[in-house]
Design an enzyme around this catalytic site. Structure first.
Site, mmCIF file in Angstrom:
data_model
loop_
_atom_site.group_PDB
_atom_site.id
_atom_site.type_symbol
_atom_site.label_atom_id
_atom_site.label_comp_id
_atom_site.label_asym_id
_atom_site.label_seq_id
_atom_site.Cartn_x
_atom_site.Cartn_y
_atom_site.Cartn_z
ATOM 1 N N ASP A 84 13.335 -4.837 55.588
ATOM 2 C CA ASP A 84 12.133 -4.002 55.664
ATOM 3 C C ASP A 84 12.199 -2.970 56.786
ATOM 4 O O ASP A 84 12.731 -3.242 57.864
ATOM 5 C CB ASP A 84 10.932 -4.942 55.894
ATOM 6 C CG ASP A 84 9.647 -4.376 55.350
ATOM 7 O OD1 ASP A 84 9.700 -3.574 54.393
ATOM 8 O OD2 ASP A 84 8.583 -4.724 55.883
ATOM 9 N N GLY A 212 1.026 -2.903 55.924
ATOM 10 C CA GLY A 212 -0.086 -3.120 56.845
ATOM 11 C C GLY A 212 -1.222 -3.897 56.207
ATOM 12 O O GLY A 212 -2.399 -3.657 56.487
HETATM 13 O O1 G3H Z 1 6.221 -4.013 56.442
HETATM 14 C C1 G3H Z 1 5.483 -4.891 56.839
HETATM 15 C C2 G3H Z 1 4.099 -4.913 56.511
HETATM 16 O O2 G3H Z 1 3.670 -3.623 56.293
HETATM 17 C C3 G3H Z 1 3.274 -5.778 57.393
HETATM 18 O O3 G3H Z 1 2.193 -5.138 58.041
HETATM 19 O O4 G3H Z 1 1.997 -6.670 59.966
HETATM 20 O O5 G3H Z 1 0.181 -5.106 59.425
HETATM 21 O O6 G3H Z 1 0.624 -7.032 57.923
HETATM 22 P P1 G3H Z 1 1.185 -6.039 58.883
HETATM 23 ZN ZN ZN Z 2 5.265 -2.051 56.786
#
Ligand code: G3H
Ligand code: ZN
Length: 285
Positions: A84, A212
């Site tokens: 990622d 996110g």
């Molecule tokens: O790529 C990872 C995700 O977008 C996680 O985002 O930590 O805000 O849940 P978050």
């Molecule tokens: Zn992310």
């Protein structure tokens, strides 16, 4: 042998009109918690390793990827491995042969033309190796080490016409879009633009990815999936459970040296959080 690919899971989810959850893992306990929760819920899941997690693991993808691969292979449910927010081409190339079937290549900070060129190169490299490529257009803010970004600022969101042109020009397999969420939120107060999600869904024919998602309330997550988001990425929510429980347990047992009871509690509370999110993300509309 339950190792599968993200593409297989997103294809099935789109056919069913549900979402696929991807959880960011940092430690072995995070990954174990994801598998525990997915098995308890009898649902497929994506284990995601971010470039920042690799940096934490002293720059080495191999050990955590190998652990995740064994967990996936031995799981009772289908599990895909994903890399990622990759900005480093060297890390992209390290995915080859690791069991990782999808990579999110993040050139979203580059100007549009450079983003297209870098992402098209990454997609071509990945496709030659049977790996699918996700990219981001528009920028979801709140990334570690990046300047803060207002998710509601004019121009911060993904434009549907530009998204269609971007997918054609890059050949990517999935698209992360900016629709009102922001990374690393500690409260669940994000409001998404569901009309924009529907317009993006109509403009491109590949899976849309919500980043996110920890800051997005359950009802907003359900509505986002119903409007056309497929892969829902969650990281911070796991850390809130993990770190909060660890902090409480360590504070309550100041004379204990063995970390395992506290790590066990942290893993269990993380799994509980994951189970709840999995049910929300995979619920039929
Ligand atoms: O790529 C990872 C995700 O977008 C996680 O985002 O930590 O805000 O849940 P978050
Ligand atoms: Zn992310």
């Amino acid at each position: 042998m339950a190792l599968t690919s993200t593409g297989t899971l997103t294809d099935a989810a789109r056919a069913d009109g549900v979402g696929v959850a991807a959880f960011n893992v940092i430690t072995l306990e995070h990954a174990e918690a994801v598998i525990m929760a997915a098995e308890a819920a009898a649902l497929p899941v994506v284990l995601a390793i971010s470039e920042n997690a690799v940096k934490f693991r002293r720059g080495r993808l191999g050990p955590l990827a190998a652990a995740c691969r064994v967990l996936a292979e031995e799981a009772a449910v289908p599990v895909a491995l994903h890399l990622d927010h990759v900005e480093s081409v060297e890390l992209l190339r390290a995915a080859e042969g690791s069991g990782i079937g999808s990579v999110m290549f993040d050139a979203s900070r580059l100007p549009y033309a450079q983003n297209v060129a870098a992402t098209a190169d990454a997609a071509a490299w990945a496709h030659e190796r049977g790996i699918t490529l996700e990219a981001e257009l528009g920028e979801v803010g709140g990334k570690p080490g990046h300047p803060a970004l207002d998710a509601h600022a004019p121009g911060a969101r993904t434009d549907p016409a530009e998204a269609a042109a971007y997918v054609r020009a890059t050949g990517v397999d999935a698209l992360a879009v900016a629709v009102g969420s922001s990374h690393a939120m500690l409260d669940r107060t994000a409001a998404l633009d569901h009309d924009l999600i529907a317009r993006l869904r109509a403009a491109v024919d590949i899976p849309l990815v919500l980043h996110g998602s920890s800051g997005v309330p359950d009802a907003e997550l359900r509505a986002a999936v119903a409007a056309g988001m497929t892969k829902i990425n969650v990281g911070t929510a796991l850390n809130i459970a993990y770190t909060g429980t660890l902090r409480e347990h360590l504070a309550a047992t100041p004379n204990r040296a063995d970390p395992r009871p506290s790590l066990t509690a942290a893993r269990e509370s993380t799994a509980t959080t994951i189970t709840t999110l999995l049910r929300v993300i995979t619920a039929k509309p």
